[in-house]
Design an enzyme around this catalytic site. Structure first.
Site, mmCIF file in Angstrom:
data_model
loop_
_atom_site.group_PDB
_atom_site.id
_atom_site.type_symbol
_atom_site.label_atom_id
_atom_site.label_comp_id
_atom_site.label_asym_id
_atom_site.label_seq_id
_atom_site.Cartn_x
_atom_site.Cartn_y
_atom_site.Cartn_z
ATOM 1 N N CYS A 71 1.052 -1.158 -0.191
ATOM 2 C CA CYS A 71 -0.330 -0.116 0.204
ATOM 3 C C CYS A 71 0.585 1.344 -0.106
ATOM 4 C CB CYS A 71 -0.824 0.091 1.324
ATOM 5 S SG CYS A 71 -1.838 1.495 1.298
ATOM 6 N N ARG B 29 -12.427 0.050 -6.083
ATOM 7 C CA ARG B 29 -11.835 0.528 -5.341
ATOM 8 C C ARG B 29 -11.137 1.656 -4.325
ATOM 9 N NH1 ARG B 29 -7.838 -1.717 -0.878
ATOM 10 N NH2 ARG B 29 -9.093 -2.254 0.852
#
Ligand code: IMP
Length: 498
Positions: free
Chosen positions: A313, A414
Site C-alpha cells: 500500500c 476500489r
C-alpha cells in the site's frame, strides 16, 4: 484552522508488547479456543463463526477458489476478490459451495472411446482413473491404467477393458466422507464412485485422499455442511453483482474499499437490506470511531479497520491519509464497546493491512480485533492463485495491490479515482502449503493467550495488558551480541567485549 489536530502520534502494532497474566490449568495451550464471530450473530445464526481468527484478503493475487476451499477447511476464510466480472466471481463462489472434501467431480469417458485416447487424456490431466458413462451419465464402468496395455489394447474401445458396473461397489447418494470410507474399506477398489438413485454418476472418492479429509475439525460449514464463503463487493455495481453472488450461494458480503466512511457504503447496505435481508454485510475500511458508528448505524454487521498499512500500500505516500493500525484498532474498539453496552449487539472488528506474522496477529487481537485479514501472508502459499518463479535463486510468488497498475481498471473502483496508483507490485518468498504453515502461526497466538491467561478471544480483550516499547527495547528483544552464520547479524557485531 483544521477541525482538529491530534498531536499524539498514532501507533503501529510493532510498538506494543503484552505483559503476562496468570496462566492457569484452564489456559494451557490445549484449552484455548480461537473461535470468533465473523459477523454480529443473533442466537439462531451460529453458522457465522470462524474457528481460527484469520481471513485472506480480497485480492487477485491471494483469494481464489483454492484458497477459499483450503482456508475454510482449516477454520478461517478467504474473501473472494471483487476485481473481476460478477460472473467470474460468482463462479468462484459456486465452486467453493459445491466442494465436498474428498468428493471429486469426475472426468468421464464414453464406452466407445479408443484406449489410445485415454492415454493422451492421462498425459494431459495427470491422473489415470476415468469412469465410463452413457449419454445420460449413467455409470457403465471404470477404467484405470491397470486395465490396459497400449500395444495390444490401443485400438480397442474402452468398454472392452473397463471394470464393468456389475463388478463395482458404488455408494448411492452418499454425502458424508466417513460413510464413503466405511464402504471403501470393505472393497479392494482404490476408488468409490458415488451415484444418485438413478445410477447417474455424481463423484469419485479416492482411497488415497480420505485420510486428509477425515480429520478437519475446524472446517467452517453452513447448515448444509458446505464450506462458508464471503465475497467482496464494491459500491459501483452491487445491483448486478450481489444477485449473481447470492444465486451462487454466497453466505456473507464484504464491502471492499480503501475508505469506507462514505454514503456510498450506506446506500449499498440499504439496497442489500431491502433485496437480501438475510445476507450479512461486513463494511469498511475505517480508522475512526465516527467511521465505525456511521457504518454500524447503516447496517454493518462487522467492520474492517485499516488504512495505509498494507505491505503493497502506498496510500499514505500518495494521499497523506491513514493511521497506524494499533491506534485505529484502539479507537474503533472503544466505539464498538460503547455500542455493545448501549445495544447488546457485539460487532466483530477485523484488523486489516500490514499484519506480517503471529506476533502482529496477537497484538491486533489483544487490542480489540476479533480476527485479522492478511494479504502478503497468504500470497506466499501454494493455494494463492499465482505461479511460482525463481528470482535470484529464490522461489517467489508475485503479489500486487488491488490499487496497483496490475489490477487494471478494477483499481479505480476500489479507490474511487483513476488518476494515480495506490498500490505496488512485487514478489513474496514462496512458503509452501497453507496446511504446513498455519499451525505454527496459530500455536504462537495460543501461546500468547496462554501467557496472558485468556481462554478465548473475548477474554483476551478483557485481560490483555499491553505496553508501548522503545526502539532500544525492540532491539533488546532480538538476538544480539552473538554471531549466527547465515543469519541477519545487524545487532551482533558491536559488543564482543566483556
Ligand atoms: P498485507 O496483509 O499487509 O499485504 O495487506 C493487505 C491489505 O492491503 C488488503 O486486505 C487491503 O486492505 C490492502 N490493499 C490491497 N491492495 C492495496 C493497494 O493497492 N493499495 C493499498 N492497500 C491495498
Amino acid at each position: 484552522m483544521p477541525k482538529k489536530i491530534h498531536f499524539e502520534a498514532s501507533r503501529t502494532l510493532m510498538e506494543f508488547r503484552l505483559l503476562p497474566g496468570l496462566t492457569t490449568e484452564e489456559t494451557t495451550l490445549y484449552n484455548i479456543s480461537l473461535r470468533t464471530p465473523l459477523v454480529y450473530c443473533n442466537e439462531s445464526e451460529t453458522k457465522y463463526h470462524l474457528n481460527i481468527p484469520v481471513v485472506a484478503a480480497a485480492m487477485q493475487s491471494v483469494s481464489g477458489v483454492k484458497m477459499g476451499i483450503e482456508l475454510a477447511t482449516l477454520g478461517g476464510m478467504a474473501f473472494i476478490y471483487a476485481s473481476q466480472t460478477a460472473g467470474q466471481q460468482a463462479d468462484m463462489v459456486r465452486q467453493i459451495k459445491k466442494f465436498k472434501a474428498g468428493f471429486v467431480p469426475p472426468e468421464t469417458v464414453k464406452p466407445d472411446t479408443p484406449i489410445r485416447d485415454i492415454l493422451e487424456l492421462t498425459r494431459q490431466r495427470g491422473f489415470n482413473t476415468f469412469p465410463v458413462v452413457d449419454e445420460t451419465n449413467r455409470l457403465l464402468g471404470i477404467i484405470t491404467k491397470n486395465d490396459y496395455d497400449v500395444k495390444p489394447h490401443g485400438d480397442l474401445p474402452v468398454k472392452e477393458r473397463m471394470i464393468p458396473r456389475k463388478d463395482l461397489t458404488v455408494g448411492v447418494n452418499i454425502e458424508n466422507i466417513k460413510e464413503a470410507n466405511t464402504l471403501l474399506r470393505e472393497t479392494h477398489q482404490s476408488v468409490l464412485p458415488i451415484v444418485d438413485g438413478g445410477d447417474r454418476l455424481l463423484y469419485l472418492v479416492f482411497r488415497k485422499d480420505i485420510r486428509n479429509h477425515l480429520d478437519n475439525p475446524n472446517e467452517v460449514l453452513d447448515e448444509h455442511k458446505r464450506l462458508l464463503t464471503t465475497a467482496a463487493i464494491n459500491t459501483h455495481d452491487y445491483e448486478s453483482r450481489v444477485p449473481a453472488l447470492v444465486e451462487a450461494g454466497v453466505d456473507v458480503l464484504s464491502l471492499d474499499s480503501s475508505d469506507g466512511y462514505s454514503v456510498f457504503q450506506a446506500k449499498a447496505m440499504q439496497w442489500i437490506a431491502e433485496h437480501y435481508p438475510d445476507v450479512p454485510v461486513i463494511a469498511g475500511n475505517i480508522i475512526t470511531a465516527a467511521g465505525f458508528d456511521y457504518l454500524v448505524e447503516h447496517g454493518a454487521r462487522a467492520v474492517k479497520i485499516g488504512m495505509g498499512g498494507g505491505s503493497i500500500c502506498i496510500t499514505q505516500e500518495q494521499k497523506g491519509t491513514g493511521r497506524g493500525l494499533a491506534t485505529s484498532i484502539i479507537k474503533v474498539a472503544e466505539a464498538r464497546d460503547r455500542y455493545f453496552e448501549k445495544t447488546g449487539r457485539y460487532i466483530p472488528l477485523v484488523a486489516d493491512g500490514g499484519i506480517v506474522n503471529a506476533k502482529d496477529v496477537t497484538i491486533a487481537l489483544a487490542l480489540g480485533a476479533d480476527y485479522v485479514m492478511m494479504g502478503r501472508y497468504f500470497a506466499r502459499m501454494d493455494e494463492s492463485p499465482t505461479e511460482k518463479m525463481t528470482i535470484k535463486n529464490q522461489v517467489m510468488k508475485p503479489y500486487w495491490g488491488e490499487g496497483s497498475a496490475r489490477a487494471r481498471e478494477w483499481k479505480e473502483i476500489r479507490y474511487n479515482q483513476a488518476q494515480f496508483v495506490e498500490g505496488v507490485e512485487g514478489f513474496v518468498q514462496y512458503a509452501g502449503k497453507l496446511r504446513d504453515n498455519l499451525p505454527e502461526t496459530l500455536a504462537k497466538i495460543k501461546a500468547s493467550m496462554s501467557s496472558v491467561g485468556a481462554q478465548n478471544i473475548r477474554e483476551f480483550h478483557k485481560k490483555a495488558e499491553l505496553e508501548v516499547v522503545s526502539a532500544l527495547s525492540i532491539r533488546e528483544g532480538q538476538a544480539h551480541d552473538i554471531y549466527m552464520p547465515g543469519q541477519d547479524n545487524t545487532y551482533n557485531t558491536t559488543n564482543w567485549g566483556n
